[in-house]
Design an enzyme around this catalytic site. Structure first.
Site, PDB file in Angstrom:
ATOM      1  CG  HIS A  41      67.169 -45.365 -35.280  1.00 36.16           C
ATOM      2  ND1 HIS A  41      67.763 -45.044 -36.480  1.00 36.16           N
ATOM      3  CD2 HIS A  41      65.905 -45.780 -35.584  1.00 36.16           C
ATOM      4  CE1 HIS A  41      66.909 -45.264 -37.462  1.00 36.16           C
ATOM      5  NE2 HIS A  41      65.780 -45.711 -36.956  1.00 36.16           N
ATOM      6  CB  CYS A 115      68.480 -41.746 -38.247  1.00 34.21           C
ATOM      7  SG  CYS A 115      68.788 -41.880 -36.472  1.00 34.21           S
TER       8      CYS A 115
END
Length: 245
Positions: A41, A115
């Site tokens: 992430h 993301c």
């Protein structure tokens, strides 16, 4: 000129400790040992003490902020200085407002709109280099195939024992997911051919989705970054669940 920093996390948001440990091992071997990539992430920091990223939610914008390095869903890994932006704080706020409208939470997709893709777009708007290739490589099976083909022979020899052990763990985990997916006709794993290049991407997608909870739409506003036109940007709460990547 203002420094733009990328913050990278290991994706350890599963309720299963076994899943989280498997992901950490995959990241340790495939990123740290042989430099190919992993399951990460990412979020971007520019001005202030918040980082900005994107994730799934059923309604509203998927763009959210949280204190730097403090995303409660993941395990913080490292920070990377990407460069300096010429955008002032007002321009950055305008960019974030625009992106909050362009990136609704329901449009999130693990392999094509995650993301890391959002951070690439934000960096482009800020005029700094995009993310290093390894951050999002496993979301692009084509990129993965090319890199593996070019570097496997040399790098695998350098880490043969660790690669063999990691592969065994990963295969056992993959086989367990496959057996579970067979019970569900709508499972994304059912239509994958294990011998095809696309199975690699589906395997990593299954690792993330197994045990992970979708985010709620609840959030707390980031007062320092509120939109002038009334468009709210959101700040992730410490209890928010997600499948962000």
């Amino acid at each position: 000129m203002k420094e733009v920093v990328l913050h990278v996390y290991d994706v350890t948001n599963s309720d299963s400790e076994k899943t989280n440990n498997t992901i950490i091992q995959i990241n340790r071997i495939f990123k740290d040992r042989i430099g190919l990539g992993g399951i990460f992430h990412s979020a971007v920091q520019v001005y202030g003490e918040d980082e900005w990223s994107f994730g799934f939610c059923e309604t509203g914008s998927g763009v959210f902020s949280c204190p730097v390095g403090k995303n409660p869903m993941y395990t913080y890994r490292e920070s990377i200085v990407l460069g300096e932006t010429e955008c002032g704080i007002a321009a950055v706020n305008r960019i974030l407002r625009e992106l909050s409208r362009e990136w609704p939470g329901h449009s999130y997709d693990l392999l094509s709109r995650n993301c890391n893709h959002f951070c690439d777009v934000l960096c482009e708007r800020l005029g700094v280099p995009k993310l290093p290739g390894w951050v999002n490589r496993f979301a692009n099976t084509g990129d993965t195939a090319v890199v593996v083909a070019e570097s496997t022979a040399v790098k695998f020899r350098q880490a043969k024992t660790e690669i063999v052990n990691a592969s065994r763990v990963a295969y056992r985990f993959m086989a367990g997911l496959a057996s579970k997916n067979q019970a569900s006709p709508e499972s994304p794993g059912n239509n994958q051919n294990r011998g095809s290049p696309t199975f690699q991407g589906a395997w990593f997608k299954n690792i993330i989705s197994a045990g992970a909870k979708p985010s709620s739409s609840e959030s707390t506003p980031s007062h320092s970054q509120d939109a002038d036109d009334g468009t709210p940007l959101r700040r992730q709460s410490s209890t928010e669940h997600s499948t962000h990547l």
